[in-house]
Design an enzyme around this catalytic site. Structure first.
Site, PDB file in Angstrom:
ATOM      1  N   ARG A   1       1.913  11.911  -9.600  1.00  0.00           N
ATOM      2  CA  ARG A   1       2.392  10.562  -9.270  1.00  0.00           C
ATOM      3  C   ARG A   1       3.866  10.369  -9.636  1.00  0.00           C
ATOM      4  O   ARG A   1       4.554   9.577  -9.019  1.00  0.00           O
ATOM      5  CB  ARG A   1       1.547   9.497  -9.978  1.00  0.00           C
ATOM      6  CG  ARG A   1       0.101   9.424  -9.495  1.00  0.00           C
ATOM      7  CD  ARG A   1      -0.558   8.159 -10.027  1.00  0.00           C
ATOM      8  NE  ARG A   1      -2.009   8.191  -9.953  1.00  0.00           N
ATOM      9  CZ  ARG A   1      -2.733   7.872  -8.871  1.00  0.00           C
ATOM     10  NH1 ARG A   1      -2.129   7.514  -7.764  1.00  0.00           N
ATOM     11  NH2 ARG A   1      -4.044   7.923  -8.911  1.00  0.00           N
TER      12      ARG A   1
ATOM     13  N   PHE B   1      -1.330  16.320   3.972  1.00  0.00           N
ATOM     14  CA  PHE B   1      -1.626  15.545   2.773  1.00  0.00           C
ATOM     15  C   PHE B   1      -0.378  15.559   1.901  1.00  0.00           C
ATOM     16  O   PHE B   1       0.305  16.567   1.797  1.00  0.00           O
ATOM     17  CB  PHE B   1      -2.806  16.176   2.019  1.00  0.00           C
ATOM     18  CG  PHE B   1      -3.438  15.237   1.041  1.00  0.00           C
ATOM     19  CD1 PHE B   1      -4.391  14.317   1.461  1.00  0.00           C
ATOM     20  CD2 PHE B   1      -3.075  15.257  -0.306  1.00  0.00           C
ATOM     21  CE1 PHE B   1      -4.962  13.430   0.563  1.00  0.00           C
ATOM     22  CE2 PHE B   1      -3.649  14.371  -1.206  1.00  0.00           C
ATOM     23  CZ  PHE B   1      -4.590  13.462  -0.773  1.00  0.00           C
TER      24      PHE B   1
ATOM     25  N   GLU C   1       0.842  -1.209   0.000  1.00  0.00           N
ATOM     26  CA  GLU C   1       0.000   0.000   0.000  1.00  0.00           C
ATOM     27  C   GLU C   1       0.869   1.248   0.000  1.00  0.00           C
ATOM     28  O   GLU C   1       1.991   1.238   0.504  1.00  0.00           O
ATOM     29  CB  GLU C   1      -0.889   0.007   1.252  1.00  0.00           C
ATOM     30  CG  GLU C   1      -2.351  -0.267   0.973  1.00  0.00           C
ATOM     31  CD  GLU C   1      -3.081   0.910   0.303  1.00  0.00           C
ATOM     32  OE1 GLU C   1      -2.477   1.644  -0.504  1.00  0.00           O
ATOM     33  OE2 GLU C   1      -4.268   1.071   0.581  1.00  0.00           O
ATOM     34  N   ASP C   2       0.319   2.324  -0.549  1.00  0.00           N
ATOM     35  CA  ASP C   2       1.050   3.593  -0.550  1.00  0.00           C
ATOM     36  C   ASP C   2       0.997   4.268   0.819  1.00  0.00           C
ATOM     37  O   ASP C   2       2.026   4.600   1.393  1.00  0.00           O
ATOM     38  CB  ASP C   2       0.530   4.535  -1.657  1.00  0.00           C
ATOM     39  CG  ASP C   2      -0.983   4.762  -1.625  1.00  0.00           C
ATOM     40  OD1 ASP C   2      -1.685   4.151  -0.781  1.00  0.00           O
ATOM     41  OD2 ASP C   2      -1.474   5.547  -2.457  1.00  0.00           O
TER      42      ASP C   2
ATOM     43  N   ASP D   1      -4.149   5.908   6.084  1.00  0.00           N
ATOM     44  CA  ASP D   1      -4.649   7.120   6.742  1.00  0.00           C
ATOM     45  C   ASP D   1      -5.558   6.681   7.884  1.00  0.00           C
ATOM     46  O   ASP D   1      -5.099   6.435   8.990  1.00  0.00           O
ATOM     47  CB  ASP D   1      -5.356   7.983   5.697  1.00  0.00           C
ATOM     48  CG  ASP D   1      -5.736   9.345   6.244  1.00  0.00           C
ATOM     49  OD1 ASP D   1      -5.331   9.673   7.356  1.00  0.00           O
ATOM     50  OD2 ASP D   1      -6.459  10.090   5.543  1.00  0.00           O
TER      51      ASP D   1
HETATM   52  P1  IMP Z   1      -7.713   5.242   4.486  1.00  0.00           P
HETATM   53  O1  IMP Z   1      -8.818   4.278   4.141  1.00  0.00           O
HETATM   54  O2  IMP Z   1      -8.238   6.443   5.215  1.00  0.00           O
HETATM   55  O3  IMP Z   1      -6.577   4.587   5.223  1.00  0.00           O
HETATM   56  O4  IMP Z   1      -7.207   5.835   3.100  1.00  0.00           O
HETATM   57  C1  IMP Z   1      -6.104   5.324   2.444  1.00  0.00           C
HETATM   58  C2  IMP Z   1      -6.098   5.735   0.985  1.00  0.00           C
HETATM   59  O5  IMP Z   1      -6.405   7.128   0.811  1.00  0.00           O
HETATM   60  C3  IMP Z   1      -4.694   5.554   0.434  1.00  0.00           C
HETATM   61  O6  IMP Z   1      -4.523   4.270  -0.118  1.00  0.00           O
HETATM   62  C4  IMP Z   1      -4.595   6.656  -0.607  1.00  0.00           C
HETATM   63  O7  IMP Z   1      -5.082   6.188  -1.842  1.00  0.00           O
HETATM   64  C5  IMP Z   1      -5.500   7.752  -0.091  1.00  0.00           C
HETATM   65  N1  IMP Z   1      -4.716   8.767   0.635  1.00  0.00           N
HETATM   66  C6  IMP Z   1      -4.703   8.982   1.973  1.00  0.00           C
HETATM   67  N2  IMP Z   1      -3.871   9.971   2.300  1.00  0.00           N
HETATM   68  C7  IMP Z   1      -3.335  10.423   1.139  1.00  0.00           C
HETATM   69  C8  IMP Z   1      -2.349  11.453   0.829  1.00  0.00           C
HETATM   70  O8  IMP Z   1      -1.816  12.184   1.692  1.00  0.00           O
HETATM   71  N3  IMP Z   1      -2.055  11.611  -0.490  1.00  0.00           N
HETATM   72  C9  IMP Z   1      -2.607  10.854  -1.480  1.00  0.00           C
HETATM   73  N4  IMP Z   1      -3.495   9.862  -1.227  1.00  0.00           N
HETATM   74  C10 IMP Z   1      -3.862   9.653   0.074  1.00  0.00           C
HETATM   75 MG    MG Z   2      -4.119   3.790  -2.120  1.00  0.00          MG
END
Ligand code: IMP
Ligand code: MG
Length: 191
Positions: free
Chosen positions: A176, A163, A110-111, A114
Site C-alpha cells: 500500500r 492487477f 474509491e481506489d 473493476d
Molecule cells: P469490483 O467490485 O470488481 O469493482 O472490485 C473493486 C474492488 O476490488 C476495489 O475497491 C479493490 O479493493 C479491489 N481491486 C480490484 N482490482 C484491484 C487491483 O488491481 N489491485 C488491488 N485491488 C483491486
Molecule cells: Mg477498494
C-alpha cells in the site's frame, strides 16, 4: 502511462513489482486536476468525502488537499464475498459510516473500479439514506470489465487489465505504501 522501471524504496528488489502503470508525478498532477474540478462543481455545497477503506486512503488524503472547500471525511469498509481476485457483488459492510447522510452531498472516493459490483452496492446503500446527492470519484478504472455502467463523475486513470498495487492498493494488505501504481506479477519467484 510510463515506462517500466525498477522499484526503489521499500520494495526495492521485489520481483512481484512490475512496470509503472501510473507514476508519482502523474498521480500528483491528475489529483490536482480532479481537486480543481470538484472545487468548481461543489462551490457553495461542500461534499462529504466517503473513503472506501483501505485502498482509497492515499488518494483521499491527497485529493482532499486539492479541494479548496471545507469538506468533511467519513469512511466505510466493505468486504466482498467470493475469491480474492474476483468480486462476487455480494458485499458486507465491515465498518459503517459515523455520520448521518441526510441532505448531504456525498462523494464516494474509491481506489479502483473493476467489475463495478462493489460500487453498485455502495451507491444503492448510500442512496437509501436520503442524501442530497451521491457521486463517485475513482482513482482507477480497469478498462472493459464493468458488468454495469458505473456512472462515474470523476475518474483519475483508465488502466489496462493487469492487477495493480501501490498508492493504497494491495495484495493481502501489502504494497500500500509503494508511492506509485505498478502492475503486480503474481507468478514472479521470490528470492
Ligand atoms: P469490483 O467490485 O470488481 O469493482 O472490485 C473493486 C474492488 O476490488 C476495489 O475497491 C479493490 O479493493 C479491489 N481491486 C480490484 N482490482 C484491484 C487491483 O488491481 N489491485 C488491488 N485491488 C483491486
Ligand atoms: Mg477498494
Amino acid at each position: 502511462m510510463s515506462d517500466a522501471s525498477a522499484p526503489v524504496g521499500p520494495y526495492e528488489g521485489d520481483p512481484h513489482i512490475g512496470r509503472v502503470v501510473v507514476s508519482t508525478d502523474e498521480l500528483r498532477q491528475r489529483t490536482a486536476e480532479l481537486g480543481a474540478q470538484i472545487t468548481a462543481d461543489y462551490t457553495g455545497s461542500p461534499p462529504l468525502l466517503v473513503g472506501v477503506l483501505k485502498g482509497a486512503i492515499m488518494f483521499m488524503a491527497d485529493l482532499a488537499r486539492e479541494i479548496a472547500l471545507p469538506v468533511e471525511f467519513d469512511f466505510m469498509a466493505v468486504s466482498s464475498y467470493g475469491n480474492a481476485t474476483k468480486s462476487s457483488g455480494v458485499v458486507r459492510i465491515v465498518k459503517d459510516l459515523d455520520l448521518d447522510l441526510t441532505g448531504r452531498h456525498v462523494l464516494i472516493v474509491e481506489d479502483i473500479i473493476d467489475s463495478g459490483l462493489t460500487l453498485a452496492y455502495l451507491r444503492k446503500n448510500l442512496l437509501a439514506r436520503n442524501p442530497a446527492s451521491v457521486e463517485v470519484c475513482a482513482l482507477l478504472v480497469r478498462e472493459g470489465l464493468q458488468k454495469r455502467d458505473p456512472d462515474l463523475k470523476y475518474v483519475g486513470f483508465r488502466i489496462p487489465p493487469d492487477f495493480v498495487v501501490g498508492y493504497g492498493l494491495d495484495v493481502s494488505d501489502r504494497y500500500r505504501n509503494l508511492p506509485y501504481v505498478a502492475s503486480y506479477l503474481a507468478d514472479a519467484d521470490d528470492h
